[in-house]
Design an enzyme around this catalytic site. Structure first.
Site, short mmCIF file in Angstrom:
data_model
loop_
_atom_site.label_atom_id
_atom_site.label_comp_id
_atom_site.label_asym_id
_atom_site.label_seq_id
_atom_site.Cartn_x
_atom_site.Cartn_y
_atom_site.Cartn_z
N GLN A 221 -2.87 1.75 -12.74
CA GLN A 221 -3.08 3.07 -13.36
C GLN A 221 -3.12 4.18 -12.32
O GLN A 221 -2.40 5.16 -12.39
CB GLN A 221 -4.41 3.07 -14.13
N ARG B 106 -10.37 -3.74 -0.41
CA ARG B 106 -9.18 -2.88 -0.43
C ARG B 106 -9.51 -1.43 -0.81
O ARG B 106 -10.30 -1.19 -1.74
CB ARG B 106 -8.18 -3.45 -1.44
N GLY C 228 7.58 -7.52 -9.45
CA GLY C 228 6.79 -6.29 -9.34
C GLY C 228 7.35 -5.43 -8.20
O GLY C 228 8.51 -5.60 -7.79
N HIS D 143 -13.16 -4.73 -9.59
CA HIS D 143 -13.07 -3.28 -9.86
C HIS D 143 -14.36 -2.89 -10.56
O HIS D 143 -14.80 -3.56 -11.50
CB HIS D 143 -11.87 -2.97 -10.75
N GLU E 49 -9.32 8.90 -4.70
CA GLU E 49 -10.15 7.84 -5.29
C GLU E 49 -11.27 7.52 -4.31
O GLU E 49 -11.36 8.15 -3.25
CB GLU E 49 -9.30 6.58 -5.56
N GLU F 234 0.61 -8.80 -3.50
CA GLU F 234 -0.75 -9.36 -3.60
C GLU F 234 -0.87 -10.83 -3.20
O GLU F 234 -1.91 -11.27 -2.72
CB GLU F 234 -1.29 -9.15 -5.03
N HIS G 232 -10.27 -7.96 -9.94
CA HIS G 232 -9.18 -6.98 -9.94
C HIS G 232 -8.09 -7.27 -8.92
O HIS G 232 -6.91 -7.15 -9.23
CB HIS G 232 -9.81 -5.61 -9.65
N ARG H 114 -15.21 0.29 -3.23
CA ARG H 114 -15.37 -0.47 -4.48
C ARG H 114 -16.41 -1.57 -4.42
O ARG H 114 -17.10 -1.83 -5.40
CB ARG H 114 -14.03 -1.13 -4.84
#
Ligand code: SIN
Length: 525
Positions: A51, A391, A16, A247, A119, A380, A356, A294
């Site tokens: 996303q 987070r 990743g 999430h 966000e 991660e 998530h 979140r």
């Protein structure tokens, strides 16, 4: 794997943003890199599915403002030193790697300037995005470049089994008295079904998270705690493992796999509503409402569902954004939801929280170094402390990028002083007595038991009784899995099962030991 790939300067496990960035920097600095991934395709990673976007520095922004937002979201548990590194170095590394070198096509305004979104819990617009497929756009460019770079031996369909340490694996029993160090890993080739010994001066774990140990998750199949479990078995220090972020908004549909409904929808004005279309977030967080951190939003949804006896709530985007803008800004979410019969340009989107992101992980310092010599971790699987107890959205791609980059710089500096462990001192993998093959039905049943235990007892709201029950059940299951593991020939699914039960125990033990609710670890008793 040929000999050059089996004896290398750096073994990178995971491709990743963290592993890929590190591999690129290392190879460009002249080090030989072996990059392994258990996936069939190099791009298949959590990064690919991100996303929302990646934090940069917006027009009204500063490093201090980002530090303050991360610290607030992290509920007082973030590591200030790591947060400062991210906020100060992040934009520079992003400019250098993603904009100048990889040319990632981030959204731009009509005048050609970068466009920024926001966000939850961000006090300003500072997030770069590529529609609702930001991770895919980054990962595709990264993979393209990795494939063109000499010095990198790319091995897909290769699953790491265990990290090698002289203390555990050397033929010389006196090595047990040396400080703990990592000298590579045993790697399972899914095609030949053989386990190879890969020796490296340095090993970088970049295996991602563990969402797949929960019944409902936004994560892809590979997020099963492999790196965490391997590091734990090798003696790495694991911290903050109770902090698993849920999430708030995953798509809810009986026949659909859970998929993420990006927080960017709320960033662009969408509101969480009940079945009658009434917004409810202001009641829980009058200041931030739908853009609260979140953990607050996920628990509010949980509370709302309990109160109303429902198993989901809704997200209202269409009354806040015109249909053509929705299709342009969120094309992939629009298509996916439509496939399951929900037209998000006209209808409410059914949503529910899902596992998530793992905020804890393998302890690392500011260069991604673990407590095991020559073992690094980034992304991660690691815990730099940036995320604290919760987070901030779109910070994880940046963290993976910055720590992948910094770990590579540190290895390049140190490479001249480190030598390969002698191959003759490491015994090859021994499966000579094993003829039995594993039964996929047993593996899938055990996996589903783990997911149910974690979802029901170690989920959004935790209690002493639930956690004690989870620990008992997981330990029993772990003993069974261990017996099974010693009896049958390896498969990738078996490697995953062994790691998943280990990861589940790590999370549950940490959740049980910490009675204080903070961020995404919430104890009702
Ligand atoms: C999202 O798009 O909501 C996910 C982004 C993130 O988890 O950082």
């Amino acid at each position: 794997m040929n000999k050059a790939c089996r004896q290398t300067d750096v073994l990178v496990i995971g491709a990743g943003i963290a592993g890929g960035t590190a591999a690129l920097r290392l190879a460009e600095a002249g080090l030989r890199v072996t990059l392994v991934t258990r996936a069939a395709e190099l791009y298949e990673s959590n990064t690919y599915y991100a996303q929302g976007g990646i934090i940069h520095r917006g027009p009204e922004d500063s490093a201090d403002l980002l530090v303050s937002d991360i610290l607030k979201a992290g509920a007082g548990l973030s590591n200030p030193k790591a947060v400062r590194i991210l906020a100060e170095e992040g934009p520079r590394v992003l400019n250098e790697m993603l904009i100048k070198r990889l040319n990632v096509p981030f959204a731009r305004a009509a005048d050609g300037r970068l466009d920024y979104t926001r966000e939850g819990a961000h006090s300003t617009e500072r997030i770069l995005y590529v529609g609702d497929l930001t991770g895919r756009a980054i990962e595709e460019k990264l993979v393209e470049r990795l494939q063109q770079t000499p010095n990198i031996c790319i091995m897909s369909r290769h699953s790491a089994v265990d990290l090698l340490t002289p203390a555990h694996h050397s033929r010389d029993p006196l090595d047990v008295y040396e400080p703990l160090s990592c000298i590579g890993a045993y790697i399972f080739d899914q095609e030949t079904r053989r386990v190879e010994t890969c020796l490296a001066k340095f090993t970088l774990l970049a295996t991602g998270g563990l969402g797949q140990i929960f019944l409902h998750t936004t994560n892809p199949p590979g997020a099963r705690g492999d790196g965490l479990a391997m590091a734990y078995r090798a003696g790495a220090r694991i911290i903050n493992a109770e902090y698993v972020q849920f999430h708030p908004t995953a798509f809810y549909h009986r026949d659909a796999p859970v998929f993420l409904i990006s927080e960017a929808l709320r960033g662009e004005g969408a509101k969480l509503v009940d079945e009658r279309g009434r917004p409810f977030m202001e009641k829980y967080d009058p200041q931030w409402a739908d853009l609260a951190p979140r953990d607050v939003v996920a628990r509010s949804i949980h509370h709302e569902m309990l109160e109303r006896g429902t198993d989901h709530v809704y997200l209202d985007l269409y009354t806040h954004m015109p249909a053509d803008k929705i299709k342009e800004r969120f094309p992939s979410i629009y298509e996916k939801a439509l496939f399951y019969g929900v037209d998000i340009t006209k209808e409410l989107i059914p949503v529910v929280p899902a596992a998530h992101y793992f905020c804890g992980g393998v302890w690392v310092d500011e260069y991604g170094r673990t407590n095991i010599q020559n073992l690094y971790a980034a992304g991660e699987v690691s815990c730099t402390g940036v995320h604290g107890a919760n987070r901030l959205g779109s910070s994880s791609l940046l963290e993976g990028l910055v720590w992948g980059y910094r770990a590579a710089e540190d290895m390049v500096r140190r490479a001249p002083e480190v030598s390969l462990f002698p191959a003759a001192n490491v015994p090859p993998w021994d499966d000579s007595g094993l003829h039995e093959t594993s039964d996929p039905a047993l593996i899938s049943q055990d996996m589903s038991t783990i997911k149910n235990i974690m979802w029901n007892y170690v989920g959004l709201v935790r209690t002493t009784h639930r956690l004690e029950r989870a620990i008992g059940d997981l330990r029993n299951l772990s003993l069974e899995i261990d017996k099974f593991y010693r009896r049958v020939r390896l498969t990738d699914a078996l490697i995953g099962l062994r790691n998943s039960v280990q990861a589940a125990i790590i999370v549950t033990d940490a959740a049980w030991s910490n009675r204080q609710s903070r961020g995404c670890h919430y104890r009702a008793s």
